[in-house]
Design an enzyme around this catalytic site. Structure first.
Site, PDB file in Angstrom:
ATOM      1  N   LEU A  21       0.836  -1.137   0.039  1.00  0.00           N
ATOM      2  CA  LEU A  21      -0.063   0.099   0.014  1.00  0.00           C
ATOM      3  C   LEU A  21       0.887   1.240   0.012  1.00  0.00           C
ATOM      4  O   LEU A  21       0.320   2.510   0.022  1.00  0.00           O
ATOM      5  CB  LEU A  21      -0.601  -0.044   1.255  1.00  0.00           C
ATOM      6  CG  LEU A  21      -1.984  -1.067   1.475  1.00  0.00           C
ATOM      7  CD1 LEU A  21      -2.724  -0.986   2.735  1.00  0.00           C
ATOM      8  CD2 LEU A  21      -3.045  -0.981   0.127  1.00  0.00           C
ATOM      9  N   SER A  22       2.349   1.183   0.001  1.00  0.00           N
ATOM     10  CA  SER A  22       3.103   2.256   0.314  1.00  0.00           C
ATOM     11  C   SER A  22       2.963   3.250  -0.925  1.00  0.00           C
ATOM     12  O   SER A  22       3.051   4.531  -0.513  1.00  0.00           O
ATOM     13  CB  SER A  22       4.414   1.830   0.317  1.00  0.00           C
ATOM     14  OG  SER A  22       4.479   1.246   1.822  1.00  0.00           O
ATOM     15  N   THR A  67      11.218  -4.102   1.970  1.00  0.00           N
ATOM     16  CA  THR A  67      10.294  -5.132   2.666  1.00  0.00           C
ATOM     17  C   THR A  67      10.732  -6.439   2.712  1.00  0.00           C
ATOM     18  O   THR A  67      11.924  -6.863   2.061  1.00  0.00           O
ATOM     19  CB  THR A  67       8.907  -4.706   2.423  1.00  0.00           C
ATOM     20  OG1 THR A  67       8.248  -5.571   3.276  1.00  0.00           O
ATOM     21  CG2 THR A  67       8.641  -5.237   0.844  1.00  0.00           C
ATOM     22  N   LYS A  71      15.339  -6.660   4.578  1.00  0.00           N
ATOM     23  CA  LYS A  71      15.497  -5.752   5.680  1.00  0.00           C
ATOM     24  C   LYS A  71      16.750  -6.331   6.251  1.00  0.00           C
ATOM     25  O   LYS A  71      17.856  -5.347   6.701  1.00  0.00           O
ATOM     26  CB  LYS A  71      14.541  -5.577   6.586  1.00  0.00           C
ATOM     27  CG  LYS A  71      13.091  -5.038   6.107  1.00  0.00           C
ATOM     28  CD  LYS A  71      12.218  -5.045   7.089  1.00  0.00           C
ATOM     29  CE  LYS A  71      10.831  -4.416   6.583  1.00  0.00           C
ATOM     30  NZ  LYS A  71       9.908  -4.197   7.762  1.00  0.00           N
ATOM     31  N   ASN A  92      14.889  -0.333   6.640  1.00  0.00           N
ATOM     32  CA  ASN A  92      13.706  -0.513   5.953  1.00  0.00           C
ATOM     33  C   ASN A  92      13.672   0.705   5.159  1.00  0.00           C
ATOM     34  O   ASN A  92      12.803   0.857   4.101  1.00  0.00           O
ATOM     35  CB  ASN A  92      12.480  -0.447   6.673  1.00  0.00           C
ATOM     36  CG  ASN A  92      12.001   0.818   7.121  1.00  0.00           C
ATOM     37  OD1 ASN A  92      12.892   1.389   7.725  1.00  0.00           O
ATOM     38  ND2 ASN A  92      10.553   0.842   7.339  1.00  0.00           N
ATOM     39  N   ASP A 107      10.648   1.443  11.319  1.00  0.00           N
ATOM     40  CA  ASP A 107       9.339   0.686  11.688  1.00  0.00           C
ATOM     41  C   ASP A 107       8.893   0.831  13.255  1.00  0.00           C
ATOM     42  O   ASP A 107       7.918   1.038  13.524  1.00  0.00           O
ATOM     43  CB  ASP A 107       9.922  -0.800  11.429  1.00  0.00           C
ATOM     44  CG  ASP A 107       9.543  -1.151   9.949  1.00  0.00           C
ATOM     45  OD1 ASP A 107       8.608  -0.673   9.170  1.00  0.00           O
ATOM     46  OD2 ASP A 107      10.270  -2.217   9.404  1.00  0.00           O
ATOM     47  N   GLY A 133      10.749 -11.956  15.271  1.00  0.00           N
ATOM     48  CA  GLY A 133      11.038 -11.527  14.287  1.00  0.00           C
ATOM     49  C   GLY A 133      11.572 -10.155  13.890  1.00  0.00           C
ATOM     50  O   GLY A 133      11.908  -9.452  15.016  1.00  0.00           O
ATOM     51  N   TYR A 221      -2.100  -4.807   9.220  1.00  0.00           N
ATOM     52  CA  TYR A 221      -2.644  -3.740   8.936  1.00  0.00           C
ATOM     53  C   TYR A 221      -4.286  -3.454   9.073  1.00  0.00           C
ATOM     54  O   TYR A 221      -4.913  -2.704   9.549  1.00  0.00           O
ATOM     55  CB  TYR A 221      -2.733  -3.168   7.445  1.00  0.00           C
ATOM     56  CG  TYR A 221      -1.263  -3.368   6.764  1.00  0.00           C
ATOM     57  CD1 TYR A 221      -0.175  -3.035   7.632  1.00  0.00           C
ATOM     58  CD2 TYR A 221      -1.148  -3.722   5.708  1.00  0.00           C
ATOM     59  CE1 TYR A 221       1.042  -3.102   6.951  1.00  0.00           C
ATOM     60  CE2 TYR A 221      -0.024  -3.933   5.199  1.00  0.00           C
ATOM     61  CZ  TYR A 221       1.347  -3.768   5.818  1.00  0.00           C
ATOM     62  OH  TYR A 221       2.640  -3.934   5.169  1.00  0.00           O
ATOM     63  N   GLY A 240      -2.250  -2.300  12.844  1.00  0.00           N
ATOM     64  CA  GLY A 240      -0.838  -1.945  12.309  1.00  0.00           C
ATOM     65  C   GLY A 240      -0.990  -0.880  11.498  1.00  0.00           C
ATOM     66  O   GLY A 240      -0.067  -0.515  10.754  1.00  0.00           O
TER      67      GLY A 240
HETATM   68  P1  NAP Z   1       9.422 -12.240  10.594  1.00  0.00           P
HETATM   69  O1  NAP Z   1      10.685 -11.649  10.873  1.00  0.00           O
HETATM   70  O2  NAP Z   1       9.197 -13.277   9.604  1.00  0.00           O
HETATM   71  O3  NAP Z   1       8.777 -12.920  12.093  1.00  0.00           O
HETATM   72  C1  NAP Z   1       7.574 -13.510  12.461  1.00  0.00           C
HETATM   73  C2  NAP Z   1       7.642 -14.032  13.613  1.00  0.00           C
HETATM   74  O4  NAP Z   1       6.130 -14.622  13.896  1.00  0.00           O
HETATM   75  C3  NAP Z   1       8.623 -15.035  14.213  1.00  0.00           C
HETATM   76  O5  NAP Z   1       8.807 -14.954  15.562  1.00  0.00           O
HETATM   77  C4  NAP Z   1       8.049 -16.322  13.767  1.00  0.00           C
HETATM   78  O6  NAP Z   1       8.497 -17.245  14.727  1.00  0.00           O
HETATM   79  C5  NAP Z   1       6.652 -15.741  14.329  1.00  0.00           C
HETATM   80  N1  NAP Z   1       5.584 -16.865  13.593  1.00  0.00           N
HETATM   81  C6  NAP Z   1       5.457 -17.129  12.283  1.00  0.00           C
HETATM   82  N2  NAP Z   1       4.527 -17.808  11.994  1.00  0.00           N
HETATM   83  C7  NAP Z   1       3.831 -18.361  13.206  1.00  0.00           C
HETATM   84  C8  NAP Z   1       2.539 -19.082  13.562  1.00  0.00           C
HETATM   85  N3  NAP Z   1       2.171 -19.868  12.731  1.00  0.00           N
HETATM   86  N4  NAP Z   1       2.677 -19.452  14.866  1.00  0.00           N
HETATM   87  C9  NAP Z   1       3.328 -18.669  15.808  1.00  0.00           C
HETATM   88  N5  NAP Z   1       4.210 -17.814  15.546  1.00  0.00           N
HETATM   89  C10 NAP Z   1       4.631 -17.472  14.309  1.00  0.00           C
HETATM   90  O7  NAP Z   1       8.341 -11.188  10.422  1.00  0.00           O
HETATM   91  P2  NAP Z   1       7.971  -9.562  10.771  1.00  0.00           P
HETATM   92  O8  NAP Z   1       8.849  -8.999   9.575  1.00  0.00           O
HETATM   93  O9  NAP Z   1       8.566  -9.495  12.032  1.00  0.00           O
HETATM   94  O10 NAP Z   1       6.387  -9.474  10.415  1.00  0.00           O
HETATM   95  C11 NAP Z   1       5.573  -9.800  11.605  1.00  0.00           C
HETATM   96  C12 NAP Z   1       4.076  -9.282  11.364  1.00  0.00           C
HETATM   97  O11 NAP Z   1       4.138  -7.939  11.445  1.00  0.00           O
HETATM   98  C13 NAP Z   1       3.622  -9.546   9.785  1.00  0.00           C
HETATM   99  O12 NAP Z   1       2.363  -9.923  10.027  1.00  0.00           O
HETATM  100  C14 NAP Z   1       3.716  -8.270   9.007  1.00  0.00           C
HETATM  101  O13 NAP Z   1       2.849  -8.300   8.159  1.00  0.00           O
HETATM  102  C15 NAP Z   1       3.664  -7.349  10.137  1.00  0.00           C
HETATM  103  N6  NAP Z   1       4.114  -6.040  10.059  1.00  0.00           N
HETATM  104  C16 NAP Z   1       3.747  -4.826   9.817  1.00  0.00           C
HETATM  105  C17 NAP Z   1       4.246  -3.564   9.798  1.00  0.00           C
HETATM  106  C18 NAP Z   1       3.441  -2.475   9.651  1.00  0.00           C
HETATM  107  O14 NAP Z   1       3.617  -1.481   9.023  1.00  0.00           O
HETATM  108  N7  NAP Z   1       2.294  -2.421  10.069  1.00  0.00           N
HETATM  109  C19 NAP Z   1       5.587  -3.690   9.551  1.00  0.00           C
HETATM  110  C20 NAP Z   1       6.265  -4.714   9.385  1.00  0.00           C
HETATM  111  C21 NAP Z   1       5.614  -5.948   9.650  1.00  0.00           C
HETATM  112  P3  NAP Z   1       9.668 -18.458  14.717  1.00  0.00           P
HETATM  113  O15 NAP Z   1      10.802 -17.485  15.009  1.00  0.00           O
HETATM  114  O16 NAP Z   1       9.514 -19.518  15.580  1.00  0.00           O
HETATM  115  O17 NAP Z   1       9.775 -18.596  13.260  1.00  0.00           O
END
Ligand code: NAP
Length: 274
Positions: A21-22, A67, A71, A92, A107, A133, A221, A240
């Site tokens: 959406l950016s 993204t 990152k 980012n 972020d 993460g 979001y 979000g």
């Molecule tokens: P990431 O680096 O891939 O980390 C994901 C985390 O979630 C890891 O700790 C992972 O655990 C855990 N996870 C994944 N699948 C899971 C499941 N089925 N059950 C339990 N835990 C699970 O991702 P990220 O970049 O941090 O993003 C995380 C969320 O934030 C996403 O939904 C993304 O869309 C959102 N986000 C939003 C914004 C915004 O601007 N609003 C910005 C960035 C991200 P493990 O370590 O065990 O794999």
């Protein structure tokens, strides 16, 4: 938007990138301020990231956003990394200053601004982040400096422990929890996992354990099942969408040096719901 012979590009590199959406909010902001810039998404496979970063210099882009999954991988490709992004170990936003590429992370600050504008203060609070993460690392950096105690929970515990150790050495009070069977004591709970994204109706915690005094945040979001259940329990909820807006506004400011037209960016996002 008018493209001229002088138009400069701000790029988004991701893989996949189609859902973003950016462009909507950044191009609305450029147009509003009459800036001859244009924001374009590019699908960049991991093996092409180095060439994509070189193209920022070659094509005189003003900079770029990164993204998933770039990152962290981008760090060694840059000329300079901001102090906070170095601790977070993720970038980012890249700014191109005469061919010198500097990396930033907006972020975490973006998330803090989204809390602030809703009147949610983390200072002196017990805060829980679920997930360890990239985004947990980014928001954890700031929350650990404000919260009384920041607790991290992740399905792979060792990742939560490693992040807790990193954030503690950066000056925060951070612990890793082995389970979140009971949520008593937390003032703010944040989902930083993909649970609740689109077709997934799974929740990262049992919503029956929530009490109305808890603020429940989701980095996703849109309104997730977790946020709907928390609403029904009488909790204040934060999606979000605010983080998306503010991380973009902060990137805009880094690229242009201008005060971002946040309300223009917000209405552009609202007119294109996720
Ligand atoms: P990431 O680096 O891939 O980390 C994901 C985390 O979630 C890891 O700790 C992972 O655990 C855990 N996870 C994944 N699948 C899971 C499941 N089925 N059950 C339990 N835990 C699970 O991702 P990220 O970049 O941090 O993003 C995380 C969320 O934030 C996403 O939904 C993304 O869309 C959102 N986000 C939003 C914004 C915004 O601007 N609003 C910005 C960035 C991200 P493990 O370590 O065990 O794999």
């Amino acid at each position: 938007m008018r493209i001229t012979g002088k138009t400069r590009v701000a790029a988004l590199f991701g893989y996949p990138v189609e859902h973003t959406l950016s462009p909507v909010m950044q191009n609305a902001a450029f147009s509003h301020l009459g800036l001859d810039y244009c924001y374009l998404p590019f699908s960049v496979a991991p093996e092409a990231l180095k060439q994509a970063v070189e193209s920022i210099r070659a094509l005189s882009f003003i900079g770029a956003n990164l993204t998933i999954p770039h990152k962290e991988a981008v760090l060694p490709l840059l000329d300079a990394i901001d102090k906070e992004a170095a601790v977070i170990r993720a970038v980012n936003t890249i700014v191109n200053r005469g061919g010198k590429l500097s990396g930033y992370n907006t972020d975490g600050k973006g998330f803090m601004r989204s809390l602030e504008e809703l009147g949610v203060a983390a200072a002196g609070k017990q805060v829980l982040i679920i997930g360890a993460g990239g985004s947990s690392r980014a928001i954890g950096f700031y929350l650990s400096k404000e919260a009384k105690v920041l607790t991290l929970y992740n399905r792979s515990r060792e990742k939560a422990e490693a992040l807790a150790a990193d954030l503690s050495s950066a000056g925060g009070t951070v612990t890793a929890a082995s389970d979140i069977g009971h949520l008593g004591g937390f003032d703010i709970i944040i989902n930083a996992t993909p649970l609740g994204l689109r077709q997934c109706d799974q929740m990262p915690l049992d919503p029956d354990m929530l009490t109305p005094s808890v603020v429940v945040c989701d980095l996703i979001y849109h309104k997730t099942p977790l946020l709907s259940r928390a609403d029904a329990k009488g909790c204040k909820t934060v999606s979000g969408a605010g983080m998306l807006l503010w991380q973009g506004a902060l990137a805009f400011e880094l690229w242009t040096g201008s005060i971002p037209p946040v309300e223009i960016m917000r209405s552009a996002l609202l007119s294109h719901p996720a």
